[in-house]
Write a protein that holds these residues in place. Structure first.
Motif, mmCIF file in Angstrom:
data_model
loop_
_atom_site.group_PDB
_atom_site.id
_atom_site.type_symbol
_atom_site.label_atom_id
_atom_site.label_comp_id
_atom_site.label_asym_id
_atom_site.label_seq_id
_atom_site.Cartn_x
_atom_site.Cartn_y
_atom_site.Cartn_z
ATOM 1 N N PRO A 60 -85.845 -11.563 59.221
ATOM 2 C CA PRO A 60 -85.704 -11.460 57.758
ATOM 3 C C PRO A 60 -86.590 -10.336 57.225
ATOM 4 O O PRO A 60 -87.718 -10.134 57.694
ATOM 5 C CB PRO A 60 -86.179 -12.823 57.263
ATOM 6 N N ALA A 61 -86.077 -9.612 56.243
ATOM 7 C CA ALA A 61 -86.777 -8.439 55.714
ATOM 8 C C ALA A 61 -88.162 -8.799 55.186
ATOM 9 O O ALA A 61 -89.127 -8.076 55.420
ATOM 10 C CB ALA A 61 -85.942 -7.793 54.610
ATOM 11 N N ASP A 62 -88.282 -9.905 54.495
ATOM 12 C CA ASP A 62 -89.570 -10.349 53.976
ATOM 13 C C ASP A 62 -89.786 -11.809 54.390
ATOM 14 O O ASP A 62 -89.338 -12.726 53.700
ATOM 15 C CB ASP A 62 -89.610 -10.216 52.459
ATOM 16 N N PRO A 63 -90.456 -12.038 55.535
ATOM 17 C CA PRO A 63 -90.618 -13.407 56.037
ATOM 18 C C PRO A 63 -91.305 -14.348 55.052
ATOM 19 O O PRO A 63 -91.046 -15.546 55.057
ATOM 20 C CB PRO A 63 -91.474 -13.234 57.298
ATOM 21 N N MET A 64 -92.160 -13.815 54.190
ATOM 22 C CA MET A 64 -92.856 -14.669 53.230
ATOM 23 C C MET A 64 -91.936 -15.098 52.088
ATOM 24 O O MET A 64 -92.206 -16.073 51.400
ATOM 25 C CB MET A 64 -94.078 -13.940 52.666
ATOM 26 N N ALA A 65 -90.840 -14.370 51.893
ATOM 27 C CA ALA A 65 -89.942 -14.672 50.789
ATOM 28 C C ALA A 65 -88.703 -15.459 51.225
ATOM 29 O O ALA A 65 -87.995 -15.991 50.376
ATOM 30 C CB ALA A 65 -89.503 -13.385 50.112
ATOM 31 N N CYS A 66 -88.434 -15.532 52.538
ATOM 32 C CA CYS A 66 -87.219 -16.230 52.963
ATOM 33 C C CYS A 66 -87.481 -17.738 53.017
ATOM 34 O O CYS A 66 -88.624 -18.186 53.121
ATOM 35 C CB CYS A 66 -86.720 -15.705 54.303
ATOM 36 N N ASP A 67 -86.401 -18.514 52.975
ATOM 37 C CA ASP A 67 -86.570 -19.969 53.028
ATOM 38 C C ASP A 67 -86.779 -20.431 54.473
ATOM 39 O O ASP A 67 -86.617 -19.670 55.427
ATOM 40 C CB ASP A 67 -85.389 -20.678 52.372
#
Ligand SMILES: [Zn+2]
Length: 91
Positions: free
Chosen positions: A28-35
């Motif tokens: 995922p492009a932004d691991p902190m932002a994905c569910d």
């Protein structure tokens, strides 16, 4: 034992490498932002193909570079010349 032809070092035994997993998995492009479902899918859910499969291998006791290797999971034969991961567009 598998013999892998490193583009930098030449043919080497599998013992010199560390398996790095599925080369087709997309982080995922932004691991902190994905569910959690998307992150869990990236970490754990993999296809189990019977046939050619792209894998990452790290040449730990050689040039210390990542390779992208296409291996047939039924025969363990490497079916295409391994490429450096950065040249093959691996994540
Ligand atoms: Zn190497």
């Amino acid at each position: 034992m598998l013999s892998i032809r490193c583009p930098v070092c030449g043919p080497r035994d599998e013992d010199e490498f560390v398996f790095g997993g599925d080369a087709s998995a997309v982080r995922p492009a932004d691991p902190m932002a994905c569910d959690d479902q998307a992150w869990t899918a990236f970490l754990y859910r993999r296809d189990n193909p019977a046939g050619p499969h792209d894998e990452l291998w790290f040449h730990r006791f050689g040039c210390r570079r990542w390779l992208r290797v296409r291996r047939d999971t039924r025969s363990h034969a490497i079916v295409a010349p391994p490429l450096l991961a950065e040249d093959a567009g691996a994540p």
